[in-house]
Design an enzyme around this catalytic site. Structure first.
Site, PDB file in Angstrom:
ATOM      1  N   CYS A 129       0.806  -1.232   0.000  1.00  0.00           N
ATOM      2  CA  CYS A 129       0.000   0.000   0.000  1.00  0.00           C
ATOM      3  C   CYS A 129       0.840   1.283   0.000  1.00  0.00           C
ATOM      4  O   CYS A 129       0.334   2.351  -0.347  1.00  0.00           O
ATOM      5  CB  CYS A 129      -0.974  -0.011   1.166  1.00  0.00           C
ATOM      6  SG  CYS A 129      -0.318  -0.718   2.666  1.00  0.00           S
ATOM      7  N   HIS A 242      -1.928   6.344   4.020  1.00  0.00           N
ATOM      8  CA  HIS A 242      -0.479   6.435   4.115  1.00  0.00           C
ATOM      9  C   HIS A 242      -0.038   7.750   3.463  1.00  0.00           C
ATOM     10  O   HIS A 242      -0.534   8.125   2.401  1.00  0.00           O
ATOM     11  CB  HIS A 242       0.196   5.282   3.388  1.00  0.00           C
ATOM     12  CG  HIS A 242      -0.022   3.943   4.028  1.00  0.00           C
ATOM     13  ND1 HIS A 242      -0.624   3.767   5.255  1.00  0.00           N
ATOM     14  CD2 HIS A 242       0.311   2.696   3.597  1.00  0.00           C
ATOM     15  CE1 HIS A 242      -0.653   2.471   5.545  1.00  0.00           C
ATOM     16  NE2 HIS A 242      -0.098   1.809   4.557  1.00  0.00           N
TER      17      HIS A 242
END
Ligand code: A2P
Length: 339
Positions: A129, A242
């Site tokens: 990710c 993120h």
């Protein structure tokens, strides 16, 4: 032409739940949808398009009755289903790190290397990710001005570790505020009101495995094994999304104005870059959306051919479930499933 029969393996997990939601949002056409999880969840129900689907065990028979399976459970399950699925005629799209660097497994971000999908042998992988938003940014900026070197530091949310870590952040935050003792199981230390420069297992060269993944996967997706990449991955007490600071050195100089244009033109990237008005990508805005957001785009004061920028992306969506479903859409478009 019939539509694929689909399974989500790990449907009750942090990514599996979002995958279920995104299949519905995108109107992914399926002839059937099966959901599996651990023995703890068997017999429970999840809702898809207003109808209850009962959670089943992951069996060879179930795989034989499906054309596509999204796998987001744990490494052992991924290792097993990555072999068993194709044997049963089911194309597996895997979210773990165990298959990504296998040369026979396409590692795909559809905006970058959709052409790699067609070469699959029944198993495809989605990137880590934190890799996906970095690779998209480099693909956008490096098309006509090759990237030579990248230094990236990440600020990764706890949902990347799974649903249990997300719950632990909330529990610990409440414990800290109540002055109670902390229970820490998901990480080696408390994550609430803390940051951990530690994601994955330690390698001999001093990098943690997440940092190695980011480097190797980015090189593989871009088909550019020679880009020099060094990363530091940090877990932060953020629920979802993120973030990354990235310094990029190109072969030739590139202006921030040109970079903004290239990024804005790239599919899946949204530029938010008005620092004078405190406008830049942030997790609280990016969570729940599919774009990769880029801002704080500026000349790198340490290198004439360098840029510095800031990236934010929802790790459960574009970092995982959305990317997997985009790959499935590509498989359907290319009619590249096994039966
Ligand atoms: P369960 O909820 O029953 O434990 P996360 O990444 O959020 O930790 O989620 C992991 C997912 O993997 C969950 O859906 C979990 O199910 C599932 N899982 C764990 N073990 C198995 C298994 N043996 N077979 C299928 N799914 C599994």
């Amino acid at each position: 032409m019939s539509n694929p029969r689909v399974a989500i393996i790990g449907a009750t997990g942090a990514v599996g739940r979002i995958a279920l939601q995104i299949l519905e949002e995108r109107g992914f056409a399926m002839d059937s949808l099966r959901l599996t999880a651990s023995h703890r969840s068997l017999g429970k129900a999840m809702t898809y398009k207003g109808e209850e689907i009962i959670i089943e065990a992951t069996t060879p028979k179930l795989l034989a009755e499906c054309d596509l399976a999204f796998v987001s459970a744990n490494d052992d399950i991924s290792l097993e289903i990555g072999v068993l699925g194709p044997q049963q005629g089911c194309v597996v799209i895997d979210d773990s790190g165990v298959w990504r660097m296998d040369p026979s497994v396409p590692l795909v971000v559809p905006e970058i290397n959709a052409d790699d999908v067609g070469g699959h042998k029944g198993l495809l992988a989605i990137p880590n990710c934190s890799t996906t938003p970095l690779a998209m940014t480099l693909a956008a900026l490096g098309a006509n001005n090759p990237v030579k070197r990248v230094i990236a530091s990440t600020y990764q949310s706890v949902s990347g570790t799974g649903a249990a870590a997300l719950a632990e952040l909330n529990t610990q935050a409440a414990q800290v505020l109540a002055g109670e003792p902390i229970t820490a199981e998901a990480y080696p230390h408390q994550i609430a009101f803390n940051v951990l420069p530690h994601i994955g297992s330690l390698k001999e060269d001093g990098y943690y495995s997440e940092e190695v993944k980011m480097r190797q996967e980015t090189q593989k997706i871009l088909h550019q094994p020679n880009i020099a990449i060094s990363t530091t991955c940090v877990r932060v007490p953020v629920p979802i999304c993120h973030s990354e600071t990235v310094n990029i050195e190109f072969e030739r100089p590139v202006s921030p104005v040109e970079a903004r244009k290239l990024l804005a033109e790239f599919p899946g990237i949204t530029v938010i870059d008005d620092p004078a008005n405190s406008e830049y990508p942030m997790p609280i805005n990016a969570a729940g959306t599919d774009a990769t957001y880029v801002g704080r785009i500026r000349q790198d004061s340490s290198h004439p051919n360098g840029l510095v920028l800031w990236i934010v992306s929802d790790n459960l969506r574009k970092g995982a479930a959305t990317n997997a479903i985009q790959i499935a859409e590509e498989i359907v478009k290319q009619r590249a499933w096994l039966r």
